[in-house]
Design a protein around this motif. Structure first.
Motif, short mmCIF file in Angstrom:
data_model
loop_
_atom_site.label_atom_id
_atom_site.label_comp_id
_atom_site.label_asym_id
_atom_site.label_seq_id
_atom_site.Cartn_x
_atom_site.Cartn_y
_atom_site.Cartn_z
N TYR A 133 -0.68 -2.33 -4.19
CA TYR A 133 -0.14 -1.07 -4.72
C TYR A 133 1.10 -1.33 -5.56
O TYR A 133 1.97 -2.12 -5.18
CB TYR A 133 0.20 -0.16 -3.54
N TRP A 139 6.68 3.31 0.46
CA TRP A 139 5.40 2.63 0.52
C TRP A 139 5.55 1.47 1.48
O TRP A 139 6.66 1.19 1.97
CB TRP A 139 4.93 2.18 -0.86
N ALA A 197 0.82 -1.20 0.00
CA ALA A 197 0.00 0.00 0.00
C ALA A 197 0.85 1.26 0.00
O ALA A 197 1.98 1.26 0.51
CB ALA A 197 -0.94 0.01 1.21
N GLU A 198 0.30 2.32 -0.55
CA GLU A 198 1.00 3.60 -0.56
C GLU A 198 1.15 4.15 0.84
O GLU A 198 2.14 4.81 1.17
CB GLU A 198 0.23 4.59 -1.44
N SER A 233 -5.10 6.37 -5.08
CA SER A 233 -6.19 5.64 -4.46
C SER A 233 -7.03 6.54 -3.57
O SER A 233 -8.16 6.24 -3.25
CB SER A 233 -5.65 4.46 -3.65
#
Length: 448
Positions: free
Chosen positions: A429, A404, A363-364, A439
């Motif tokens: 991601y 990230w 995920a970011e 997102s």
């Protein structure tokens, strides 16, 4: 609430203002932004040894060590006239004016921007295309302790010595170790990376149970020698850098005789200045040891003659002519319906990871990754109940211009028959997808 007035520190004949001096940067240890600035003022002599006259990537933690960091290659548009910059060209063809630090005042100026650790390029401003430093990054995998790291470091020392080079060890400030090698600025980035790959493969050959040069995580075991840290545009935290750990640990230069017995946790923002004052900088002589890459390049040529080609590059680099496919070996095997294609070794097939690791989320933002972990836990409560604290691996990964988060789970304590199959990461991601849409709306960055 009104902001605290800046605190002015006098260093290198200048006054440097530290804004928001009481802002807590290390919540667990209680250290403030001013504490960090005073630390760098105290150890400037050592810190400048690793960064002076080099372009620096600004890795900014404007919300402190436990906040999300972002990389800023370009110098802020508004900066004092005594801040030096240089134009650097990246593999993508883009350019940027990066900050160059030469004295303690310039150092404290970038610290005030929220830089906790220092990330210089391995080149000097007078020759931006020829590195003067080869960097050996020893990265321990899950479950690998300090004893294996220091044993691998000592093998690195021996290989370098045999090839006419001297390595300067330092703790990474986390779980690993770095060995910096000063070299004559005669070779290209590609040649330096090639030499680093040859070194990694030779260390792996000598200690196959402890060391690995394998790029794909599913193939790794023990301590990974990250040869790609020598690709152009890659940076490594320099000596005397404070790292964004709970205890504000420092990347500490060591004498080789200290490696076997030292405790990396002993070197922190609090203890490091006294060590420098009492014992000096263990890497003070590094500039006098610039050597030749000829020996390592000869080793590389011998490895190539034995069938070892290039190894994978980071994902955002241009595909090289002799580079193996950029897909994981397990996927390559599935796609081809048979054994993996790749470089064979005298020991036979490629080594597999001994740890049953699965990726849960990419995920970011860390909060999104942890939400994905919670969803996985809800789907697999029996397996989740068997996990130890250190079986959940939360990694801050470096993307094109920001960090990230990746979360993996080690299923070593889950009986094989009860282990959940690996699922597509949730979220999934891709930091290298330039065409992706955000997102969610980016967070507002607070002032540093």
């Amino acid at each position: 609430m009104a902001k605290a007035r800046p605190t002015v520190l006098e260093v290198a004949g200048r006054e440097v203002a530290i804004t928001n001096p009481d802002k807590v940067y290390f919540p667990h240890a209680g250290h403030t932004k001013l504490d960090l600035a005073k630390y760098y003022a105290a150890v400037a002599e050592g810190a400048l040894m690793g960064i002076a006259a080099r372009p620096i990537v600004l890795k900014r933690y404007v919300n402190g060590a436990e906040g999300e960091a972002f990389f800023q290659k370009r110098a802020p548009a508004q900066h004092p006239d005594w801040i030096e910059t240089v134009e650097l060209r990246f593999p993508s063809g883009r350019t940027a004016q990066e900050v160059v630090v030469r004295d303690a005042a310039q150092l404290l100026w970038i610290v005030n921007l929220g830089c906790i650790d220092l990330n210089p390029h391995p080149v000097r401003v007078d020759d931006l295309e020829h590195p003067d430093e080869l960097r050996v990054d020893l990265d321990p995998g899950p479950g690998i302790g300090w004893d294996d790291v220091r044993r691998v470091a000592l093998i690195v020392r021996d290989v370098l010595d045999e090839r006419g080079l001297y390595g300067w060890p330092k703790t990474s400030g986390s779980r690993g170790m770095h060995v910096n090698v000063r070299i004559q600025p005669r070779w290209s980035f590609d040649q330096v990376r090639r030499a680093a790959l040859a070194l990694a493969r030779e260390v792996e050959r000598r200690a196959p149970e402890r060391a690995t040069s394998k790029w794909w995580k599913e193939e790794r075991h023990g301590v990974f020698l990250d040869y790609n840290q020598n690709a152009k545009d890659r940076t490594v935290a320099s000596a005397w850098s404070v790292r964004p750990t709970r205890d504000a640990r420092v990347s500490m230069p060591l004498a080789w005789e200290e490696v076997a017995d030292c405790d990396p946790a002993a070197f922190t923002l609090v203890t490091a200045p006294a060590r420098l004052a009492e014992r000096g900088d263990a890497s003070a002589g590094i500039d006098a040891t610039a050597g030749s890459l000829a020996g390592l390049l000869e080793l590389s040529a011998a490895q190539e003659a034995a069938g070892f080609g290039d190894a994978p590059w980071p994902p955002h680099y241009q595909k090289q002519d002799d580079e193996p496919p950029r897909v994981t070996p397990s996927r390559r095997k599935r796609d081809m319906g048979g054994p993996e294609n790749g470089v064979s070794t005298k020991a036979g097939s490629r080594r597999r990871s001994r740890q049953p690791l699965i990726t849960i989320a990419k995920a970011e933002h860390e909060a999104d990754a942890r939400a994905g972990l919670e969803r996985w836990t809800a789907r697999h409560p029996t397996a989740a109940a068997r996990l130890d604290v250190d079986d959940v691996l939360v990694d801050s990964m470096r993307g094109r211009s920001s960090t990230w988060t990746r979360i993996r789970v080690n299923l070593r304590h889950v009986p094989q028959g009860e282990r959940p199959a690996e699922e597509p990461p949730d979220p999934d991601y891709d930091p290298w997808d330039s065409a992706r849409r955000p997102s969610r709306a980016p967070k507002t960055r607070s002032s540093s």
